[in-house]
Design an enzyme around this catalytic site. Structure first.
Site, PDB file in Angstrom:
ATOM      1  N   LEU A  19      38.366  34.679  48.049  1.00 21.57           N
ATOM      2  CA  LEU A  19      37.332  33.922  47.359  1.00 21.57           C
ATOM      3  C   LEU A  19      37.735  32.472  47.132  1.00 21.57           C
ATOM      4  O   LEU A  19      36.918  31.567  47.323  1.00 21.57           O
ATOM      5  CB  LEU A  19      37.016  34.586  46.015  1.00 21.57           C
ATOM      6  CG  LEU A  19      36.160  35.845  46.063  1.00 21.57           C
ATOM      7  CD1 LEU A  19      36.202  36.572  44.730  1.00 21.57           C
ATOM      8  CD2 LEU A  19      34.720  35.500  46.429  1.00 21.57           C
ATOM      9  N   ASP A  38      47.677  27.378  45.213  1.00 23.66           N
ATOM     10  CA  ASP A  38      48.027  28.771  45.465  1.00 23.66           C
ATOM     11  C   ASP A  38      49.542  28.906  45.388  1.00 23.66           C
ATOM     12  O   ASP A  38      50.275  28.100  45.976  1.00 23.66           O
ATOM     13  CB  ASP A  38      47.532  29.247  46.830  1.00 23.66           C
ATOM     14  CG  ASP A  38      47.424  30.766  46.898  1.00 23.66           C
ATOM     15  OD1 ASP A  38      46.287  31.279  46.857  1.00 23.66           O
ATOM     16  OD2 ASP A  38      48.467  31.426  46.974  1.00 23.66           O
ATOM     17  N   TYR A 171      43.815  44.915  34.379  1.00 25.36           N
ATOM     18  CA  TYR A 171      42.902  43.979  35.040  1.00 25.36           C
ATOM     19  C   TYR A 171      41.577  43.884  34.279  1.00 25.36           C
ATOM     20  O   TYR A 171      41.045  42.784  34.056  1.00 25.36           O
ATOM     21  CB  TYR A 171      42.681  44.458  36.470  1.00 25.36           C
ATOM     22  CG  TYR A 171      41.713  43.656  37.292  1.00 25.36           C
ATOM     23  CD1 TYR A 171      42.070  42.411  37.805  1.00 25.36           C
ATOM     24  CD2 TYR A 171      40.449  44.156  37.599  1.00 25.36           C
ATOM     25  CE1 TYR A 171      41.192  41.684  38.589  1.00 25.36           C
ATOM     26  CE2 TYR A 171      39.564  43.439  38.388  1.00 25.36           C
ATOM     27  CZ  TYR A 171      39.934  42.203  38.881  1.00 25.36           C
ATOM     28  OH  TYR A 171      39.067  41.486  39.662  1.00 25.36           O
ATOM     29  N   LYS A 175      40.082  40.528  32.545  1.00 25.45           N
ATOM     30  CA  LYS A 175      38.808  39.974  32.984  1.00 25.45           C
ATOM     31  C   LYS A 175      37.781  39.944  31.854  1.00 25.45           C
ATOM     32  O   LYS A 175      36.923  39.057  31.811  1.00 25.45           O
ATOM     33  CB  LYS A 175      38.279  40.782  34.168  1.00 25.45           C
ATOM     34  CG  LYS A 175      39.057  40.552  35.462  1.00 25.45           C
ATOM     35  CD  LYS A 175      39.095  39.090  35.866  1.00 25.45           C
ATOM     36  CE  LYS A 175      39.614  38.881  37.274  1.00 25.45           C
ATOM     37  NZ  LYS A 175      39.712  37.451  37.643  1.00 25.45           N
ATOM     38  N   THR A 205      38.231  40.952  49.559  1.00 24.81           N
ATOM     39  CA  THR A 205      39.451  40.174  49.394  1.00 24.81           C
ATOM     40  C   THR A 205      40.642  41.116  49.525  1.00 24.81           C
ATOM     41  O   THR A 205      40.476  42.326  49.666  1.00 24.81           O
ATOM     42  CB  THR A 205      39.498  39.493  48.007  1.00 24.81           C
ATOM     43  OG1 THR A 205      39.660  40.505  46.993  1.00 24.81           O
ATOM     44  CG2 THR A 205      38.223  38.702  47.723  1.00 24.81           C
TER      45      THR A 205
END
Length: 301
Positions: A19, A38, A171, A175, A205
């Site tokens: 993404l 990155d 996760y 989020k 991804t």
């Protein structure tokens, strides 16, 4: 016709692949100068063998755009500060921040180690907070100097953060935290000309190819609904001046679909105007639940 982000300077974290790469390329195609961040780590956050941000910069430049690479760790204050500094030192301004960096360490809750919890919360939640903090400090200074920006922040949440996902408690929690951070930042930073929104994307991804292999496979022909490039047009618009007035919102985006997500709102309620007994509280809760909408289904449940 001028391009949507002509002259804007955009920072995208986690932009070496997936993404983030799609967002960086899409912003560049709309005229933005892009800082491609990155760290170059593996799917679980371990050091990788190459610097994928350099490859994305090469792609952008080959297409006639402008970009630089940044390999710092945005979940550290020094790394986040240097990211903002890279934009200012190279291009003299910063207009848009897209927080996208992240990785997975999936385990069922009873098997999840503390280190795996800390690592995922660190890169997702802290990795959103620190770049946001340093970018916001710059924009606040600009506003106080009489140069109120048309600044934009786009955070990356997930359906796992909105509904939960079995095997992804770390996760999902991170989020969900990003949504809360988005709402607070939108309220606090509006006075400085900063809009803050979040997306909850579904796309192919490194993180989703393994977890949802059946639904993430690219089709042999026709529209590839899970291509990460499908998400980027909304991100570009949210990062552009054309999104003026849109802030504190969460958008779910997948394939050709965009959904405005609704947050927690008061549902059925009862007020005794006195203390309940446990029995009364239970009877009342069951009655109210019978009147309420059913919650969304946790992924994998």
């Amino acid at each position: 016709m001028s391009r949507m982000c002509e002259g804007r300077v955009v920072v995208v974290t986690g932009a070496g692949r997936g993404l983030g790469r799609a967002h960086a390329l899409a912003f560049a195609a709309e005229g933005a100068k892009v800082v491609v961040n990155d760290l170059g780590v593996g799917l679980d956050g371990t050091p990788g063998a190459d610097g994928p941000s350099l490859h994305v910069v090469e792609e952008i430049r080959a297409a006639g755009g402008e970009a630089i690479a940044h390999g710092g760790d945005v979940a550290t204050s020094a790394g986040a500060a240097s990211l903002v500094a890279a934009a200012l030192d190279t291009y003299g301004r910063l207009d848009t921040l897209v927080n996208n960096a992240g990785f997975l360490r999936d385990r069922m809750l009873v098997n999840l180690d503390e280190d795996d919890w800390d690592a995922v919360v660190r890169v997702h939640l802290k990795g959103h907070f620190l770049p946001l903090k340093h970018a916001a400090a710059h924009w606040r200074a600009e506003a106080k100097a009489g140069r109120t920006p048309a600044a934009r922040i786009v955070n990356t949440s997930s359906g796992a953060g909105l509904l939960g996902s079995v095997g992804q408690s770390n996760y999902s929690a991170a989020k969900a935290g990003i949504v809360g951070l988005t709402l607070v930042a939108a309220a606090e930073l509006a006075r400085y000309g900063v809009q803050v929104n979040a997306i909850a994307p579904a796309a192919r991804t490194r993180m989703t190819e393994r977890a949802f292999a059946d639904t993430m496979t690219a089709p042999d022909s026709g529209f590839d609904a899970m291509a990460p490039e499908n998400v980027s047009p909304l991100v570009v618009w949210l990062g552009a001046e054309q999104s003026a007035g849109v802030t504190g919102r969460v958008f779910e985006t997948e394939g050709g679909r965009i959904t405005v997500m609704g947050g927690w709102r008061a549902g059925p309620t009862a007020d005794k105007e006195a203390r309940w007994t446990p029995e009364e509280a239970g009877e009342t809760a069951l009655k109210l639940l019978g009147e309420a909408e059913a919650p969304g289904t946790v992924y994998g449940a």
